[in-house]
Each structure stands twice: as structure tokens, then as C-alpha cells.
Design an enzyme around this catalytic site. Sequence first.
Site: not given
Length: 427
Positions: A37, A151
Site C-alpha cells: 500500500q 486486518d
Amino acid sequence: MSRSKRDNNFYSVEIGDSTFTVLKRYQNLKPIGSGAQGIVCAAYDAILERNVAIKKLSRPFQNQTHAKRAYRELVLMKCVNHKNIIGLLNVFTPQKSLEEFQDVYIVMELMDANLCQVIQMELDHERMSYLLYQMLCGIKHLHSAGIIHRDLKPSNIVVKSDCTLKILDFGLARTAGTSFMMTPYVVTRYYRAPEVILGMGYKENVDLWSVGCIMGEMVCHKILFPGRDYIDQWNKVIEQLGTPCPEFMKKLQPTVRTYVENRPKYAGYSFEKLFPDVLFPADSEHNKLKASQARDLLSKMLVIDASKRISVDEALQHPYINVWYDPSEAEAPPPKIPDKQLDEREHTIEEWKELIYKEVMDLEERTKNGVIRGQPSPLGAAVINGSQHPSSSSSVNDVSSMSTDPTLASDTDSSLEAAAGPLGCCR
């Protein structure tokens, strides 16, 4: 802002294979992590006179999934303000118009280490309990707004040397819907709850399984369920916890149920066998924290059937946790998320780009002279309640010697080396 004036506010520096073009207020950039990311650098903010972390999103407009994730992260970070969730300090782009817009930089609090390093330490009960309490406070704050993190893992939880803990990375967070028809391919495999592994859909207490896995790892200093893939992951779970009852099997989709029912049956082990006293520190005299309490909490979080698993509210009231209970932390007002359809939105890449650009421009305007206007400081002072927190004079378990480098390890792979060291005062 005029083009020339905007140009004068930025400078560029090469960070590995990437170029960071940042506001001049951010100096001494140093890479501390990278991943799918984005890239994260530590820096010094000359305006706030403090160290910060700057995350450059990796190709946010590569596809609709990346763009939606970037938009979600910005919106949630802007709305959520809690001492146990990483604080958003600034957002900016060096581009001068929507047409040129391609880079997003997110400025956050800088922490000392992620939980991967702390897990390797011998923690006493006070510190383990306090870290878990903070984790649960942050999770409850998200759940109060209908946000499921999904997550949670050691690399997504960061700490400071004073034992302050914060949850980070909302790129994969999702607002809870009514159908719970959610993709199972989200959480790092080792921390995935059974309902995620089996594609059952899930609710908020999916995060409590992850906390149980993290707590178990803190006790055992090893991953509890190190599966190679979904099938192996499920096998690891039932080998240790036992094959679930027929009532649970009835909740599965037919094809999944057939596979699960055809697996060998396991009786599993008792939690006394999985987590014997020898793995725990000595019982705490001050707060009366004991191995038996810690083991009981584990047994309530590591429950295969989510309908029988403990909730975050119940976990916060557990005897191993509630010695730290402070309503200002555990019952903070829920964040107000203006976009109630945040996860149901579907747009073209160009539409996502325009939405993100508007968010960045709004945040830039609100952060001209420091932190975001209209949002309390993310660095609120710790509130000391009736329970005495681990003393700052204690040299046992101090994280200050764990590493000389700071970290903000969102989805990134931290470049820090885990080092043994004492973990200091917790509050």
C-alpha cells in the site's frame, strides 16, 4: 494557492526507488518501511516541532480497488479520533490540479516499534494486560461506529517506549452492513477467524479472534496457527481447539460443510495444556493479575463459533483487563462518519480520483498551520484512573532499548530488527 507559490512549498528526495515530493516543513526523511500500500518515512515536522511518519500511497489510482481503498482510508482516518488509534496529522499532494493529481501523502504520529518486536519480550502481567486493554479500547471505538478492522495483526499495531499502543492502517476496514456478505480474503492468514476462513460472513467479534491470536503469541512467543493456506489454516485451528460441534456445521455452506465434515475429527487440547502456567509470568501482587485469568480470557476469545465468542465489551470487563478500565477511553463517543455508504460506493477510477482530490484539498485547507482544525489533538494526555499503571521507575520490560529507529508499520514490512530489551512504564 498559485502554481509558483505551491512549487516553492515543496522539495523532492529519493527514497529507494521512489521519489518523495513533500512540504518543506518535513525534513530529514528516513525510510522505515514499505509494502503493497505504500512507502513510509520518518521525518521531522518543523511546524509542530516533532517527529512524524509520512506514508506515500502506492499508485492509488492504479485500479478501482486501490482508489476505493485510498478513499476509505482518508475518510476513516479523518473521522476517527481516539488515543489508541493512530492520529492523522496532515494530508497533502504536490500536484496542482485534479488533472495532474496522482500522489497522496498521509502524515501520522510516529511510534517506536510495532508489536512484532514486543511479542518477543518477556512481559509481566501488568504490561501484557495494559497492552491488551488499549487494543480493546481502540477496537471498541471502531466498533461503536460500525467499523470492523478485519486486518488486526502485530505489524498493524504500534507502541511507544512508554507502553502507549495504537492501531493503524484502515485501508482494509469496512463499515458493518446488514447482510455481512463480505469477501474472506482480507486478514493476514495467521490471524484470520474461522468464519473468515470458511466464508461464513462475519460481525464485529471477528476482531476478537485476532486479538486472541495476538495475545496467545505474546504468551507463547510463536504464531498459534501458522497455516500455509486456508485449508492448512483450518486444520491448524481444529487440531489445537478441536472439531466444532454439529450445530456449527449446520451454519456452513454445503460445499464447505462437506469438506469440513470429511476432515479427521480432533478432540483438541484444554487451554491448560495449550497455555500452561510455565509460559506466563509470575502472578502480579499489585493488580492481582494471574495466569489463570489470562488463560480464561484466551479461552473466551479463541472460540471457533463466533456466536459463542466474547464481545469487545465483555473483554473490557474481564478481570484480566478491567483493572485499567477508564470510561474516557473505553466509552469514548463514537466517531461520526458522514458517508454511511462508504463501502457500498462504486465509481470509476476518475470519479474516485475526484472524490479523493476533494478530501485532500479539504484536509490541506484545515492543516495549514499545524494539525487538523476542528479535530482534537491525537496526542491526548493519558488519564490515570484509580488503578496504578506500571511504574516508570521499573526497569523490567522497558521497550526503550528495543530499537533505535521509530516505526509506523501499517501494511508495510518494517525494516526494523527486533531486539530484546526491557518494556518500560505503561502509563
